[in-house]
Design a protein around this motif. Structure first.
Motif, mmCIF file in Angstrom:
data_model
loop_
_atom_site.group_PDB
_atom_site.id
_atom_site.type_symbol
_atom_site.label_atom_id
_atom_site.label_comp_id
_atom_site.label_asym_id
_atom_site.label_seq_id
_atom_site.Cartn_x
_atom_site.Cartn_y
_atom_site.Cartn_z
ATOM 1 N N GLU A 142 0.817 -1.215 0.000
ATOM 2 C CA GLU A 142 0.000 0.000 0.000
ATOM 3 C C GLU A 142 0.849 1.263 0.000
ATOM 4 O OE1 GLU A 142 -2.834 -0.080 3.132
ATOM 5 O OE2 GLU A 142 -3.935 -1.792 2.310
ATOM 6 N N LYS A 143 2.151 1.115 0.282
ATOM 7 C CA LYS A 143 3.051 2.268 0.284
ATOM 8 C C LYS A 143 3.957 2.302 -0.946
ATOM 9 C CE LYS A 143 3.256 2.874 5.312
ATOM 10 N NZ LYS A 143 4.155 2.951 6.504
ATOM 11 N N ASN A 144 3.780 1.323 -1.839
ATOM 12 C CA ASN A 144 4.636 1.283 -3.031
ATOM 13 C C ASN A 144 4.546 2.552 -3.856
ATOM 14 O OD1 ASN A 144 4.469 -2.298 -3.890
ATOM 15 N ND2 ASN A 144 5.544 -1.212 -2.279
ATOM 16 N N TRP A 145 3.381 3.194 -3.833
ATOM 17 C CA TRP A 145 3.194 4.402 -4.641
ATOM 18 C C TRP A 145 4.126 5.527 -4.192
ATOM 19 C CZ3 TRP A 145 1.692 9.056 -2.477
ATOM 20 C CH2 TRP A 145 1.212 9.005 -1.168
ATOM 21 N N LYS A 146 4.566 5.475 -2.923
ATOM 22 C CA LYS A 146 5.478 6.498 -2.402
ATOM 23 C C LYS A 146 6.917 6.283 -2.846
ATOM 24 C CE LYS A 146 3.126 7.686 1.947
ATOM 25 N NZ LYS A 146 3.322 7.794 3.418
#
Length: 293
Positions: free
Chosen positions: A205-209
């Motif tokens: 869920e934090k890959n976009w960062k």
């Protein structure tokens, strides 16, 4: 409340600045998570109150600049510190890679366009300082894409000297016109930054960062440390100080930033809205009119 001595994080040009001596971690300013949340809410209410007074006074604005290496916590700090502040009273602008239009102007042009109005708090997520930080670490940017006159880039030391001077002049000009500038460098250690980058990879869920380029930039860690030390030394003034905030603990970081903003707002000669007995009495007569409508 624990030690909220913010002066120890302030650099205003009156003494030499060495980034290695600046801590990335300090003792907790909160007792537990509940205490932290209570302090954060208290600060948010104070910031909102003082911003409202600044708006009513309508003589001053405040510019806050956030600079940091990747994963230091700029976005989260801005989100948490200003939660509870009237959205109409803040202006947030995140500076990305310059567009073609922005490259067709001087390096300060796009920042002038986004400055806050009187009565509001301007928040720069990154800023014009990128042009003396990233470009200093990667000087090829100046020659490859910034469309500067060839003679300008022949002496890069001179170029950066002039840019530092232009920034000091800009911030002094803003101060004289009622827009003081507070500059935050969120100082994270290399170890902590690495752990945060890994967390962005592990958590889907934090890959976009996560950006692959962040890993490459870590190879230039020492260069960025030198660039920040020079930048802060050259642009810290009494009118526009730098605050080097320990960023290894996000909660401490947010509490310190919030406290500093409150202290700076309190320094402004903002008059409280004065009550006027005559107008108050006249307004009371409008109550039955409204009730009868």
């Amino acid at each position: 409340m624990k030690d909220f001595d913010t002066d120890r994080f302030c650099y205003d040009g009156d003494k030499p600045f060495k980034l290695k001596k600046a801590p990335t971690k300090v003792d907790d300013l909160y007792e537990d998570d509940d205490h932290y949340e209570a302090l954060l809410r208290q600060q948010a209410a104070e910031i909102d109150k003082w911003q409202e007074r600044m708006f009513a006074h309508n003589r001053f604005g405040l510019l806050t600049v956030f600079q940091a290496l990747d994963a230091a916590g700029k976005d989260g700090t801005i989100q948490h510190v200003f939660t509870g502040t009237n959205p109409a009273g803040v202006r947030v602008y995140s500076f990305k890679r310059p567009t073609d239009q922005e490259l067709d102007h001087d390096f300060l042009w796009r920042s002038w366009r986004e400055l806050p109005e009187r009565g509001t708090i301007g928040i720069f997520n990154r800023s014009y300082y990128e042009e003396v930080l990233v470009t200093k670490v990667h000087p090829e940017i100046l020659t490859a894409s910034q469309r500067l006159p060839e003679k300008t880039t022949e002496d890069l030391d001179k170029l950066f000297k002039h840019r530092f001077e232009a920034i000091r002049d800009m911030e002094t000009f803003l101060f004289r016109n009622g827009f003081p500038t507070i500059k935050f460098y969120l100082h994270v250690s290399k170890k902590e930054q690495g752990e945060r980058l890994i967390a962005r990879i592990v958590d889907a869920e934090k890959n976009w960062k996560f950006e692959e380029g962040d890993v490459k930039e870590r190879d230039f860690w020492d260069d960025y440390q030198d660039a920040y030390e020079t930048c802060i030394s050259e642009t810290a003034t009494s009118k526009a100080p730098w605050y080097v905030i320990p960023a290894d603990d996000k909660k401490n970081m947010r509490l310190l930033v919030g406290r500093i903003i409150i202290e700076e707002l309190k320094k402004l000669p903002i008059a409280e809205p004065e009550s006027n007995d005559e107008r108050f009495k006249a307004l009371q007569k409008l109550i039955p009119v409204i009730e009868a409508q």
